[in-house]
Design an enzyme around this catalytic site. Sequence first.
Site, PDB file in Angstrom:
ATOM      1  N   CYS A   1       0.844  -1.189   0.000  1.00  0.00           N
ATOM      2  CA  CYS A   1       0.000   0.000   0.000  1.00  0.00           C
ATOM      3  C   CYS A   1       0.879   1.238   0.000  1.00  0.00           C
ATOM      4  O   CYS A   1       1.496   1.580   1.024  1.00  0.00           O
ATOM      5  CB  CYS A   1      -0.921   0.018   1.214  1.00  0.00           C
ATOM      6  SG  CYS A   1      -1.957   1.488   1.239  1.00  0.00           S
ATOM      7  N   GLY A   2       0.958   1.901  -1.137  1.00  0.00           N
ATOM      8  CA  GLY A   2       1.803   3.084  -1.259  1.00  0.00           C
ATOM      9  C   GLY A   2       1.309   4.262  -0.448  1.00  0.00           C
ATOM     10  O   GLY A   2       2.111   4.996   0.143  1.00  0.00           O
ATOM     11  N   HIS A   3      -0.012   4.459  -0.397  1.00  0.00           N
ATOM     12  CA  HIS A   3      -0.501   5.602   0.374  1.00  0.00           C
ATOM     13  C   HIS A   3      -0.214   5.406   1.857  1.00  0.00           C
ATOM     14  O   HIS A   3       0.034   6.370   2.591  1.00  0.00           O
ATOM     15  CB  HIS A   3      -1.993   5.856   0.086  1.00  0.00           C
ATOM     16  CG  HIS A   3      -2.961   5.233   1.033  1.00  0.00           C
ATOM     17  ND1 HIS A   3      -3.483   3.965   0.836  1.00  0.00           N
ATOM     18  CD2 HIS A   3      -3.534   5.696   2.176  1.00  0.00           C
ATOM     19  CE1 HIS A   3      -4.332   3.677   1.810  1.00  0.00           C
ATOM     20  NE2 HIS A   3      -4.377   4.711   2.634  1.00  0.00           N
TER      21      HIS A   3
ATOM     22  N   GLY B   1      -0.612   4.264  -4.654  1.00  0.00           N
ATOM     23  CA  GLY B   1       0.839   4.197  -4.746  1.00  0.00           C
ATOM     24  C   GLY B   1       1.355   2.964  -5.454  1.00  0.00           C
ATOM     25  O   GLY B   1       2.228   3.043  -6.328  1.00  0.00           O
ATOM     26  N   SER B   2       0.810   1.797  -5.108  1.00  0.00           N
ATOM     27  CA  SER B   2       1.204   0.580  -5.823  1.00  0.00           C
ATOM     28  C   SER B   2       0.654   0.583  -7.240  1.00  0.00           C
ATOM     29  O   SER B   2       1.264   0.017  -8.163  1.00  0.00           O
ATOM     30  CB  SER B   2       0.726  -0.662  -5.063  1.00  0.00           C
ATOM     31  OG  SER B   2      -0.674  -0.605  -4.822  1.00  0.00           O
TER      32      SER B   2
END
Length: 352
Positions: free
Chosen positions: A107-109, A273-274
């Site tokens: 999870c990028g965020h 993000g991903s």
Amino acid sequence: MSDFFQRFTTRQTYTKQAQQLAIQSIDMHTGGEPLRVILSGYPQIKASSLLDYREVLQADYDHLRTALMFEPRGHADMYGCLILPPFNPKADCSAIFMHNEGYSNMCGHAVIAIMTLAMQMQWVEITDNRASMTIEAPCGLISASGVIENGKINASFECVPSFVTTLNQSIQIPGTAQTIEYDIAFGGAFYAYVDAAKLSMPLTPDNTQQIIQMGRAIKQAVKQSPQFLNHPFETRLNELYGTIFIAPVESSQIHSRNVCIFADGELDRSPTGSGVSGRVAILAAKGELQVNQPIVIESLIGSSFTVEIIKIQGYGDYQAVIPKVTGNAYVCGKNEWIIDAKDPFAQGFLLR
């Protein structure tokens, strides 16, 4: 490993005998996408790896996820992150990501939020307005960094190797005569990428229900082609996380718009993000993006991430890129969530 965890306050842990459980969290958002950062109150589980820990958590303690993600403490689009001591000695901490359907591999965020929070709470050393840390995610090690500019923290992460497994595939949506084209890429998680313009589907906030419905339908259809969900080193990552719709925008500053439908119909308020990590892998495979060529990708609500390819490398049988993603996160509140064994809704519920 750094002294990251020595900078936390006292960390209470879960006991099965407790009639009332207190779980501490800090709530944030990144580009509008919520994140409940869980700091304490969870069980201590003996496991040899983060993925093994997650399997025990899912099998024996999943009621804690539903209690924190579902109503009345959360909502259908809630997202959470459990911070743990690292299993990999190269990391400062581990992170388990959770949502309305279960758990995710990346999870990028959340990574942007964790980096921001670590700087705000001084859990990491800040030198010349800069700090860095390594976060162990289920998909691998993530290098994160932050810089304070004009009083604001700009947080970045270098994603795991991101790669394309298929381009220009076609599939019919079950129950309809509609055929869609899609690409599949991995950016810490697998996504199906679809051109929204070919569906005549506006990516606008007033069209969220159609976007969610189509995203769920495409995800279920594409999951029937598991040969395209093929991580070269870890079979437990071979799952389709969501559908990402893409569309151009009329702006010289914005490259395009990403709208992600993931888990059980959740709509990401951020550009994902991903998702943007897999997106630049696709752009590179199509010859549309070069190394060190940053672009800005926006979300449904207009928040944005800057993303660029910093390196190209082999990864198993794939030609992978290393994306760098930059964004901003903000603290919304600090909470102690009470889970009372006498409460008939202690484990949560959802009404959509």
